[in-house]
Enzyme design. Structure first.
Site, PDB file in Angstrom:
ATOM      1  N   ARG A   1      44.382  39.423  -1.465  1.00 19.73           N
ATOM      2  CA  ARG A   1      45.177  39.436  -2.646  1.00 19.73           C
ATOM      3  C   ARG A   1      44.388  38.829  -4.017  1.00 19.73           C
ATOM      4  O   ARG A   1      45.024  38.716  -5.021  1.00 19.73           O
ATOM      5  CB  ARG A   1      46.572  38.703  -2.593  1.00 19.73           C
ATOM      6  CG  ARG A   1      47.344  39.189  -1.494  1.00 19.73           C
ATOM      7  CD  ARG A   1      47.733  40.765  -1.621  1.00 19.73           C
ATOM      8  NE  ARG A   1      48.794  40.876  -0.688  1.00 19.73           N
ATOM      9  CZ  ARG A   1      49.106  42.108  -0.064  1.00 19.73           C
ATOM     10  NH1 ARG A   1      48.305  43.266  -0.503  1.00 19.73           N
ATOM     11  NH2 ARG A   1      50.057  42.190   0.586  1.00 19.73           N
TER      12      ARG A   1
ATOM     13  N   ASP B   1      46.363  43.271   9.966  1.00 19.71           N
ATOM     14  CA  ASP B   1      47.087  43.965   8.658  1.00 19.71           C
ATOM     15  C   ASP B   1      47.681  42.721   7.963  1.00 19.71           C
ATOM     16  O   ASP B   1      48.910  42.897   7.351  1.00 19.71           O
ATOM     17  CB  ASP B   1      47.994  45.078   8.979  1.00 19.71           C
ATOM     18  CG  ASP B   1      47.853  46.133   7.710  1.00 19.71           C
ATOM     19  OD1 ASP B   1      47.752  45.562   6.772  1.00 19.71           O
ATOM     20  OD2 ASP B   1      48.872  47.062   7.870  1.00 19.71           O
TER      21      ASP B   1
HETATM   22  O1  DOR Z   1      52.323  47.100   5.348  1.00 22.96           O
HETATM   23  C1  DOR Z   1      51.259  47.248   4.663  1.00 22.96           C
HETATM   24  N1  DOR Z   1      50.909  46.361   3.862  1.00 22.96           N
HETATM   25  N2  DOR Z   1      50.579  48.233   4.805  1.00 22.96           N
HETATM   26  C2  DOR Z   1      49.557  48.564   4.051  1.00 22.96           C
HETATM   27  O2  DOR Z   1      49.112  49.630   4.483  1.00 22.96           O
HETATM   28  C3  DOR Z   1      49.371  47.778   2.938  1.00 22.96           C
HETATM   29  C4  DOR Z   1      49.890  46.495   2.934  1.00 22.96           C
HETATM   30  C5  DOR Z   1      49.959  45.397   1.874  1.00 22.96           C
HETATM   31  O3  DOR Z   1      48.770  45.495   1.147  1.00 22.96           O
HETATM   32  O4  DOR Z   1      50.739  44.891   1.550  1.00 22.96           O
HETATM   33 ZN    ZN Z   2      46.939  50.312   5.882  1.00 26.12          ZN
END
Ligand code: DOR
Ligand code: ZN
Length: 398
Positions: free
Chosen positions: A62, A283
């Site tokens: 972020r 992720d």
């Molecule tokens: O759940 C998710 N969050 N999937 C994504 O592809 C992006 C990610 C995010 O950046 O929060």
């Molecule tokens: Zn993704």
């Protein structure tokens, strides 16, 4: 930094024995049954497991722009607490990472902190506009750039993806695909993933580009990748800890791709066992409570990945610790070109010490991440990270 770790159970993708590890100037120098050197920092790891530190092929830190959710320092500290020393960051920052300036900012911060080795992806399309590939020319001379991705949204236009793959092929970049056909997102999220998985495999076949499928979650997508891998060597894929251990009937936490059904989970686990899945990508997607309430998809993942994967895959008898090391360390390092992922002379002295007997009760108050968005609050797993070592330096201690 020089360091000796003694009496540890040493496990990586291809070994499992009790012995010692000697790290000299940050690099693994020797691994053996008994190594003795005077006047050197020594850790007695009796009763503990030592594995190569983990490598995450997929996380969101972020910074810049959304640092109220996470920043590079807190993301890196979360990584270390989870046993990770190498992390691949997605480009959906603010602004999107489509310029040398944003890429440079991330790399400077990484260097200033000296905590975790980061690989920052550049976006496939400029600012995620879905069309423009012209910014990619700015990175042709960039020797560190390994992967490009529009993760978070995906590339809808097939012609654009085709052209992006041709460029990626030419310059040796990996395309990391967030497979979601937005036209189907409100109709059927399974179709959304499956159709784009098929498209991207087909385009990778046509172009010869290196394709990495992110967070694969459906049994059909697994089948398409399984079939493709029989014919081509340019395709890899990752799965997330949450898609291995949650089913939507039990906990339909909002994440993208969504939590799937039991039969999907079974197929994902089977694909880990038979080598179709290359690696675990967390992720890690930090969000504030307010953003979650407004519907932002995602969960933090770095600090819970090991206990979840160990408990769900190894303790349950599905796979060996060697296999877990392969998918949490070795293959991710290989994909990202990091000199890590095994415990062997010449590799980075990046290790994680683990207590497999230790029960872990997930408590988001203990997270080093800024964010607390986890569906695992209060859940019990096994396998606690005791220490994370990067280049022979202890950077996290429980
Ligand atoms: O759940 C998710 N969050 N999937 C994504 O592809 C992006 C990610 C995010 O950046 O929060
Ligand atoms: Zn993704």
């Amino acid at each position: 930094m020089d360091l000796i770790i003694k009496n540890a159970r040493i496990v990586d993708c291809s070994q499992d024995f009790i012995g010692d590890i000697y790290i000299e100037k940050g690099i693994i120098k020797e691994v053996g049954l008994s190594i003795n050197i005077d006047n050197i920092e020594t850790i007695d790891a009796k009763g503990l497991l030592v594995m190569p530190s983990f490598i995450d092929t997929h996380a969101h830190f972020r910074e810049p722009g959304l640092t109220y959710k996470e920043d590079i320092e807190t993301g890196s500290r979360a990584a270390l607490r989870g046993g990770y020393t190498g992390v691949c960051l997605m480009a959906n920052t603010q602004p999107i990472c489509s310029s040398k300036e944003v890429l440079g900012r991330v790399r400077n911060r990484e260097k200033e902190l000296g905590l975790v080795d980061l690989h920052q992806c550049v976006s496939v399309t400029k600012g995620f506009n879905g069309k423009d590939l012209s910014h990619l020319d700015d990175f042709i001379e960039d020797e560190r750039l390994k992967a490009i991705s529009d993760d978070g949204v995906g590339v809808m236009d097939s012609e654009i993806m085709y052209k992006a793959m041709l460029k990626a092929k030419e310059h040796g970049w990996i395309i990391m695909s967030h497979a979601e056909d937005k036209g189907f997102s409100d109709i059927d999220m399974k179709i959304a993933e499956n159709i784009m998985t098929l498209r991207d495999i087909y385009l990778a076949k046509e172009t010869g580009a290196r394709l990495h499928m992110c967070h694969v979650s459906t049994k059909e997508a697994i089948k398409y990748i399984r079939d493709a891998k029989k014919c081509f060597s340019n395709i890899t894929c990752e799965v997330t800890p949450h898609h291995i251990c949650l089913t939507k009937e039990v906990n339909n936490y909002r994440v993208n791709p969504p939590i799937r059904e039991k039969e999907d989970v079974n197929e994902v686990v089977k694909a880990i066992k038979d080598g179709v899945v290359d690696c675990i990508g967390t992720d890690h997607a930090p969000h504030t409570k307010e953003d979650k309430e407004k519907g932002s998809p995602g969960m933090v993942g770095l600090e819970t990945a090991f206990p979840i994967c160990y408990t769900t895959l190894v303790k349950s008898g599905e796979i060996s610790l060697n296999k877990l090391s392969e998918i949490m360390s070795r293959n991710g390092a290989k994909i990202l070109g990091m000199n890590k992922g095994r415990i062997s002379p010449g590799l980075d002295g990046d290790l994680v010490l683990l207590d497999l007997e230790k029960k872990v009760v997930v408590d988001s108050k203990e997270f080093h991440s800024k964010a607390k968005n986890t569906p695992f609050e209060g859940k019990e797993f096994y396998g606690e990270v005791q220490m994370t070592i990067k280049s022979g330096r202890v950077l996290y201690k429980n």
